[in-house]
Design a protein around this motif. Structure first.
Motif, PDB file in Angstrom:
ATOM      1  N   GLU A  68      53.862  43.229 -20.126  1.00 27.50           N
ATOM      2  CA  GLU A  68      54.325  44.607 -19.919  1.00 27.50           C
ATOM      3  C   GLU A  68      55.835  44.706 -20.150  1.00 27.50           C
ATOM      4  OE1 GLU A  68      53.914  48.242 -16.677  1.00 27.50           O
ATOM      5  OE2 GLU A  68      52.866  46.349 -16.332  1.00 27.50           O
ATOM      6  N   VAL A  69      56.240  45.802 -20.797  1.00 27.65           N
ATOM      7  CA  VAL A  69      57.658  46.056 -21.039  1.00 27.65           C
ATOM      8  C   VAL A  69      58.021  47.374 -20.355  1.00 27.65           C
ATOM      9  CG1 VAL A  69      59.461  46.469 -22.767  1.00 27.65           C
ATOM     10  CG2 VAL A  69      57.597  44.849 -23.249  1.00 27.65           C
ATOM     11  N   TYR A  70      58.973  47.296 -19.430  1.00 24.93           N
ATOM     12  CA  TYR A  70      59.468  48.492 -18.748  1.00 24.93           C
ATOM     13  C   TYR A  70      60.667  49.012 -19.526  1.00 24.93           C
ATOM     14  CZ  TYR A  70      56.678  46.981 -14.738  1.00 24.93           C
ATOM     15  OH  TYR A  70      55.650  46.599 -13.917  1.00 24.93           O
ATOM     16  N   SER A  71      60.727  50.304 -19.739  1.00 23.25           N
ATOM     17  CA  SER A  71      61.865  50.871 -20.458  1.00 23.25           C
ATOM     18  C   SER A  71      63.135  50.710 -19.628  1.00 23.25           C
ATOM     19  CB  SER A  71      61.620  52.350 -20.777  1.00 23.25           C
ATOM     20  OG  SER A  71      61.550  53.087 -19.569  1.00 23.25           O
ATOM     21  N   ALA A  72      64.277  50.762 -20.296  1.00 21.69           N
ATOM     22  CA  ALA A  72      65.560  50.554 -19.619  1.00 21.69           C
ATOM     23  C   ALA A  72      65.785  51.583 -18.520  1.00 21.69           C
ATOM     24  CB  ALA A  72      66.689  50.606 -20.636  1.00 21.69           C
ATOM     25  N   ASP A  73      65.274  52.801 -18.699  1.00 24.51           N
ATOM     26  CA  ASP A  73      65.505  53.853 -17.701  1.00 24.51           C
ATOM     27  C   ASP A  73      64.316  54.055 -16.760  1.00 24.51           C
ATOM     28  OD1 ASP A  73      63.793  54.859 -19.591  1.00 24.51           O
ATOM     29  OD2 ASP A  73      64.809  56.791 -19.798  1.00 24.51           O
ATOM     30  N   ALA A  74      63.385  53.106 -16.724  1.00 24.93           N
ATOM     31  CA  ALA A  74      62.212  53.210 -15.843  1.00 24.93           C
ATOM     32  C   ALA A  74      62.638  53.149 -14.381  1.00 24.93           C
ATOM     33  CB  ALA A  74      61.227  52.081 -16.143  1.00 24.93           C
ATOM     34  N   GLU A 181      45.960  27.828   5.778  1.00 29.90           N
ATOM     35  CA  GLU A 181      45.227  27.895   4.506  1.00 29.90           C
ATOM     36  C   GLU A 181      46.238  28.142   3.403  1.00 29.90           C
ATOM     37  OE1 GLU A 181      41.987  30.724   4.582  1.00 29.90           O
ATOM     38  OE2 GLU A 181      41.786  30.405   6.734  1.00 29.90           O
ATOM     39  N   GLY A 182      46.117  27.357   2.322  1.00 31.52           N
ATOM     40  CA  GLY A 182      47.027  27.522   1.207  1.00 31.52           C
ATOM     41  C   GLY A 182      48.157  26.516   1.291  1.00 31.52           C
ATOM     42  N   PRO A 183      49.197  26.727   0.542  1.00 34.45           N
ATOM     43  CA  PRO A 183      49.470  27.917  -0.260  1.00 34.45           C
ATOM     44  C   PRO A 183      48.712  27.906  -1.583  1.00 34.45           C
ATOM     45  CG  PRO A 183      51.276  26.369  -0.479  1.00 34.45           C
ATOM     46  CD  PRO A 183      50.313  25.772   0.509  1.00 34.45           C
ATOM     47  N   TYR A 184      48.444  29.112  -2.074  1.00 36.10           N
ATOM     48  CA  TYR A 184      47.776  29.308  -3.354  1.00 36.10           C
ATOM     49  C   TYR A 184      48.741  30.045  -4.289  1.00 36.10           C
ATOM     50  CZ  TYR A 184      43.829  28.498  -0.241  1.00 36.10           C
ATOM     51  OH  TYR A 184      42.979  27.961   0.690  1.00 36.10           O
ATOM     52  N   SER A 185      48.842  29.574  -5.525  1.00 32.63           N
ATOM     53  CA  SER A 185      49.736  30.201  -6.505  1.00 32.63           C
ATOM     54  C   SER A 185      48.960  30.529  -7.765  1.00 32.63           C
ATOM     55  CB  SER A 185      50.883  29.250  -6.868  1.00 32.63           C
ATOM     56  OG  SER A 185      51.649  28.939  -5.735  1.00 32.63           O
ATOM     57  N   LEU A 186      49.442  31.516  -8.502  1.00 31.67           N
ATOM     58  CA  LEU A 186      48.840  31.833  -9.799  1.00 31.67           C
ATOM     59  C   LEU A 186      48.902  30.601 -10.690  1.00 31.67           C
ATOM     60  CD1 LEU A 186      50.568  35.287 -10.440  1.00 31.67           C
ATOM     61  CD2 LEU A 186      48.207  34.910  -9.709  1.00 31.67           C
ATOM     62  N   ALA A 187      47.826  30.319 -11.414  1.00 33.96           N
ATOM     63  CA  ALA A 187      47.818  29.167 -12.324  1.00 33.96           C
ATOM     64  C   ALA A 187      48.886  29.335 -13.393  1.00 33.96           C
ATOM     65  CB  ALA A 187      46.442  29.006 -12.955  1.00 33.96           C
ATOM     66  N   THR A 188      49.047  30.549 -13.879  1.00 35.25           N
ATOM     67  CA  THR A 188      50.075  30.870 -14.871  1.00 35.25           C
ATOM     68  C   THR A 188      50.821  32.111 -14.399  1.00 35.25           C
ATOM     69  OG1 THR A 188      48.636  30.042 -16.626  1.00 35.25           O
ATOM     70  CG2 THR A 188      50.512  31.408 -17.288  1.00 35.25           C
ATOM     71  N   PRO A 189      52.132  31.990 -14.163  1.00 38.44           N
ATOM     72  CA  PRO A 189      52.894  33.175 -13.755  1.00 38.44           C
ATOM     73  C   PRO A 189      52.789  34.281 -14.808  1.00 38.44           C
ATOM     74  CG  PRO A 189      54.191  31.182 -13.445  1.00 38.44           C
ATOM     75  CD  PRO A 189      52.964  30.790 -14.214  1.00 38.44           C
ATOM     76  N   ARG A 190      52.851  35.523 -14.375  1.00 36.50           N
ATOM     77  CA  ARG A 190      52.751  36.694 -15.240  1.00 36.50           C
ATOM     78  C   ARG A 190      54.102  36.953 -15.893  1.00 36.50           C
ATOM     79  NH1 ARG A 190      49.101  40.895 -14.339  1.00 36.50           N
ATOM     80  NH2 ARG A 190      47.674  39.156 -13.990  1.00 36.50           N
ATOM     81  N   THR A 191      54.097  37.233 -17.216  1.00 36.15           N
ATOM     82  CA  THR A 191      55.330  37.494 -17.950  1.00 36.15           C
ATOM     83  C   THR A 191      55.477  38.988 -18.226  1.00 36.15           C
ATOM     84  OG1 THR A 191      55.153  35.328 -19.035  1.00 36.15           O
ATOM     85  CG2 THR A 191      56.596  36.938 -20.073  1.00 36.15           C
ATOM     86  N   PHE A 192      56.717  39.495 -18.064  1.00 37.17           N
ATOM     87  CA  PHE A 192      57.032  40.897 -18.377  1.00 37.17           C
ATOM     88  C   PHE A 192      58.486  40.969 -18.818  1.00 37.17           C
ATOM     89  CE2 PHE A 192      58.738  40.478 -14.186  1.00 37.17           C
ATOM     90  CZ  PHE A 192      59.762  41.407 -14.103  1.00 37.17           C
ATOM     91  N   ARG A 193      58.913  42.154 -19.238  1.00 36.83           N
ATOM     92  CA  ARG A 193      60.302  42.371 -19.672  1.00 36.83           C
ATOM     93  C   ARG A 193      60.813  43.709 -19.186  1.00 36.83           C
ATOM     94  NH1 ARG A 193      62.143  40.408 -25.520  1.00 36.83           N
ATOM     95  NH2 ARG A 193      61.383  38.271 -25.398  1.00 36.83           N
ATOM     96  N   ARG A 194      62.139  43.772 -19.039  1.00 36.10           N
ATOM     97  CA  ARG A 194      62.824  45.055 -18.891  1.00 36.10           C
ATOM     98  C   ARG A 194      63.494  45.314 -20.221  1.00 36.10           C
ATOM     99  NH1 ARG A 194      66.058  47.497 -14.248  1.00 36.10           N
ATOM    100  NH2 ARG A 194      65.843  49.105 -15.813  1.00 36.10           N
ATOM    101  N   GLY A 195      63.309  46.505 -20.759  1.00 32.71           N
ATOM    102  CA  GLY A 195      63.911  46.847 -22.054  1.00 32.71           C
ATOM    103  C   GLY A 195      65.419  46.906 -21.966  1.00 32.71           C
ATOM    104  N   ALA A 196      66.061  46.560 -23.063  1.00 31.17           N
ATOM    105  CA  ALA A 196      67.528  46.631 -23.133  1.00 31.17           C
ATOM    106  C   ALA A 196      67.958  48.085 -23.314  1.00 31.17           C
ATOM    107  CB  ALA A 196      68.029  45.781 -24.284  1.00 31.17           C
ATOM    108  N   PRO A 197      69.093  48.462 -22.719  1.00 31.75           N
ATOM    109  CA  PRO A 197      69.564  49.851 -22.858  1.00 31.75           C
ATOM    110  C   PRO A 197      69.977  50.177 -24.288  1.00 31.75           C
ATOM    111  CG  PRO A 197      71.065  48.536 -21.465  1.00 31.75           C
ATOM    112  CD  PRO A 197      69.938  47.673 -21.867  1.00 31.75           C
TER     113      PRO A 197
END
Length: 197
Positions: A68-74, A181-197
């Motif tokens: 997911e990419v969030y726009s710079a002004d999100a 119980e745990g700890p439990y972690s995501l097998a693969t961390p989720r990748t995202f970006r913030r858009g550049a202004p």
């Protein structure tokens, strides 16, 4: 020679226990706290990280979505997840009644207490990092299954605009500030970006 008073001995013991190296905090600093999360519960989560990594009962992360990419002004988003372990029924331990002797003893020689009651329940440690970064850019420890990012956290992520960022959610169940119980972690961390202004 006079014997030291009980109050002096108690004060000395408390002072020395504060210097215990086992109580040192994470070198990356504490997270934000949300819901019913406390700093004592966070220290239990830090200690539990020494266990082998387990993703068998990790949360299901609904947002952000992968890539997911969030726009710079999100505006700061709300991230959400669900947990199988949160739906498990766990009986609460019965509280033992205080005896009269215990109550009187507390009046004569007060004991030290944590500043918040021990936490029992599920906790979620959300960390947002840059690849190869030593410490998270932002992080929160919460008892909730969502996180409304605050303006300061969103601004920190904005400093990494255009770069890949990863979200890792570590969950655990605690019984009076002890991870049971745990700890439990995501097998693969989720990748995202913030858009550049």
């Amino acid at each position: 020679m006079r014997h030291p008073s009980t109050a002096c001995i108690t004060a000395l013991a408390l002072t020395l226990s504060a210097c215990d190296p086992e109580t040192s905090e994470s070198e990356c600093g504490e997270p934000l706290y949300a819901g019913k999360a406390t700093d004592e519960a966070w220290r239990a989560m830090v200690d539990a990280r020494k266990k082998p990594r387990d993703s068998s009962r990790a949360v299901t992360l609904h947002s952000p979505t992968e890539g997911e990419v969030y726009s710079a002004d999100a505006t700061p988003p709300v991230w959400q997840w669900s947990s199988l372990s949160a739906s498990l029924f766990r009986p609460q331990p019965p509280r033992a009644p205080r005896s009269l002797a215990s109550w009187l003893g507390e009046l004569l020689v007060p004991s030290a207490h944590a500043h918040l009651p021990p936490y029992t329940g599920d906790l979620y440690w959300v960390e947002v990092s840059t690849p190869g970064g030593k410490c998270p850019v932002v992080q929160v420890l919460t008892s909730e299954v969502s996180w409304q990012l605050d303006a300061n956290s969103w601004a920190e992520l904005g400093k990494n605009a255009g770069k890949d960022l990863t979200v890792q959610v570590t969950s655990a169940h605690l019984l009076q500030n002890t991870v049971t119980e745990g700890p439990y972690s995501l097998a693969t961390p989720r990748t995202f970006r913030r858009g550049a202004p």
